[in-house]
Write an enzyme that holds these catalytic residues in place. Structure first.
Site, PDB file in Angstrom:
ATOM      1  N   PRO A   2      36.660  33.199  36.042  1.00  0.00           N
ATOM      2  CA  PRO A   2      37.760  32.255  36.295  1.00  0.00           C
ATOM      3  C   PRO A   2      38.738  32.180  35.123  1.00  0.00           C
ATOM      4  O   PRO A   2      38.350  32.406  33.983  1.00  0.00           O
ATOM      5  CB  PRO A   2      37.042  30.915  36.456  1.00  0.00           C
ATOM      6  CG  PRO A   2      35.596  31.145  36.261  1.00  0.00           C
ATOM      7  CD  PRO A   2      35.408  32.526  35.770  1.00  0.00           C
ATOM      8  N   GLU A   3      39.997  31.860  35.440  1.00  0.00           N
ATOM      9  CA  GLU A   3      41.041  31.746  34.429  1.00  0.00           C
ATOM     10  C   GLU A   3      41.456  30.269  34.300  1.00  0.00           C
ATOM     11  O   GLU A   3      40.808  29.399  34.855  1.00  0.00           O
ATOM     12  CB  GLU A   3      42.227  32.624  34.823  1.00  0.00           C
ATOM     13  CG  GLU A   3      41.803  34.076  35.090  1.00  0.00           C
ATOM     14  CD  GLU A   3      42.965  34.976  35.493  1.00  0.00           C
ATOM     15  OE1 GLU A   3      44.117  34.637  35.165  1.00  0.00           O
ATOM     16  OE2 GLU A   3      42.719  36.000  36.151  1.00  0.00           O
ATOM     17  N   ARG A 113      26.001  36.947  36.823  1.00  0.00           N
ATOM     18  CA  ARG A 113      26.046  38.045  35.857  1.00  0.00           C
ATOM     19  C   ARG A 113      25.564  37.641  34.459  1.00  0.00           C
ATOM     20  O   ARG A 113      25.364  38.487  33.606  1.00  0.00           O
ATOM     21  CB  ARG A 113      27.480  38.604  35.763  1.00  0.00           C
ATOM     22  CG  ARG A 113      28.049  39.118  37.091  1.00  0.00           C
ATOM     23  CD  ARG A 113      27.566  40.509  37.461  1.00  0.00           C
ATOM     24  NE  ARG A 113      27.852  41.497  36.432  1.00  0.00           N
ATOM     25  CZ  ARG A 113      28.948  42.241  36.350  1.00  0.00           C
ATOM     26  NH1 ARG A 113      29.912  42.087  37.235  1.00  0.00           N
ATOM     27  NH2 ARG A 113      29.087  43.131  35.399  1.00  0.00           N
ATOM     28  N   ARG A 155      54.540  43.351  18.838  1.00  0.00           N
ATOM     29  CA  ARG A 155      53.464  44.035  19.557  1.00  0.00           C
ATOM     30  C   ARG A 155      54.023  45.195  20.364  1.00  0.00           C
ATOM     31  O   ARG A 155      54.842  44.994  21.260  1.00  0.00           O
ATOM     32  CB  ARG A 155      52.742  43.036  20.500  1.00  0.00           C
ATOM     33  CG  ARG A 155      52.234  41.773  19.811  1.00  0.00           C
ATOM     34  CD  ARG A 155      51.003  42.041  18.972  1.00  0.00           C
ATOM     35  NE  ARG A 155      49.885  42.544  19.753  1.00  0.00           N
ATOM     36  CZ  ARG A 155      48.979  41.761  20.329  1.00  0.00           C
ATOM     37  NH1 ARG A 155      49.058  40.449  20.244  1.00  0.00           N
ATOM     38  NH2 ARG A 155      47.973  42.291  21.003  1.00  0.00           N
TER      39      ARG A 155
END
Ligand SMILES: [Zn+2]
Length: 278
Positions: A2-3, A113, A155
């Site tokens: 989940p985010e 998991r 970046r």
């Protein structure tokens, strides 16, 4: 997964159940959850703690105790929390921990998991811990396009890879990065430092809009994520690009394509997210 939107949904649902309650009994069944600390020792430390607030930082759920200590829960790929009245927890082979609260209800942690983590921190450890790992909160007012521009300017990596870096901003993951880039009409493989100021402004708006859309729909349930009352999110029905290979773009009708960025499956519209200028 989940985010941020999923963790925020968990926080919103769990906060009323936990705030003011005491951890009466704690059982941690999986040593991986508290590594390198002994689960029995962590459980003993948690017993007796009373919850002052349930907060979120990036993808971390932060259970703040009145003692000043905090429990940081990271769900990683498949972690979820269920709040159930006492005695009503069904058997579950994937249950890794159970907290019994002083009102008789249970909070159960499930993780197929087993990548999730529980970390108990002292009063002075929280800010340094997050400071070393997380950038700003994208939904804070302080998160502006100028702030994002500072984070992207040096970046050379693809912008999507930079968005996935939790030190750029906290809480983005594979799904909402793709959705934000589509909203901003920015190709995920563009070098972060090459984005023009107006593109960064659109990306800032796209990030906030994608995350807010996810929160409004209680997150996205693809596999294991569920809300603490056992419900499902609805955001998966409204993705603009994520997982939609060959379906027409909502904006221009071009079929959505899939590529890989930083080793992650990445979806975008080749019609309105251009790698090279026209
Ligand atoms: Zn399009």
């Amino acid at each position: 997964m989940p985010e941020l939107p999923e963790v925020e949904t968990v926080r919103t649902r769990l906060a009323p159940a936990l705030t003011g309650r005491r951890f009466e009994r704690v059982e941690i069944l999986d040593p991986r959850l508290t590594r390198p600390f002994e689960p029995v020792a962590v459980a003993a430390e948690l017993e007796g703690e009373r919850v002052a607030a349930v907060e979120r930082r990036g993808k971390y759920l932060v259970v703040r105790f009145e003692s000043g200590r905090s429990l940081l829960i990271h769900l990683r790929m498949t972690g979820s929390l269920l709040h159930a009245p006492g005695g009503t927890l069904a058997d579950d082979p994937y249950r890794r921990a159970v907290v019994k609260l002083d009102d008789g209800s249970d909070v159960a942690y499930r993780d197929v998991r087993r990548f999730g983590t529980w970390l108990l921190t002292g009063p002075d450890q929280l800010e340094p811990y997050f400071g070393a790992r997380l950038g700003g909160e994208p939904l804070d007012r302080a998160f502006t396009s100028r702030r994002l521009a500072e984070r992207l300017s040096n970046r050379r990596a693809p912008v999507k890879a930079v968005l996935l870096d939790q030190r750029t901003l906290a809480g983005m993951g594979n799904i909402y990065a793709d959705e934000a880039l589509w909203r901003a009409r920015v190709h995920p493989l563009r070098a972060a430092r090459d984005l023009a100021p107006d593109e960064i402004a659109q990306l800032t708006k796209g990030i906030k809009a994608a995350l807010r859309a996810g929160i409004a729909r209680q997150g996205a349930t693809l596999r294991d994520y569920s809300t603490p009352d056992g419900g499902r999110g609805r955001m998966q029905h409204e993705f603009k690009v994520y997982g939609r290979s060959d379906e027409p773009c909502d904006r221009c009708g071009t079929p959505i394509e899939k590529t890989r960025v930083a080793g992650r499956g990445t979806w975008y519209c080749p019609g309105c997210q251009r790698l090279e200028p026209l």
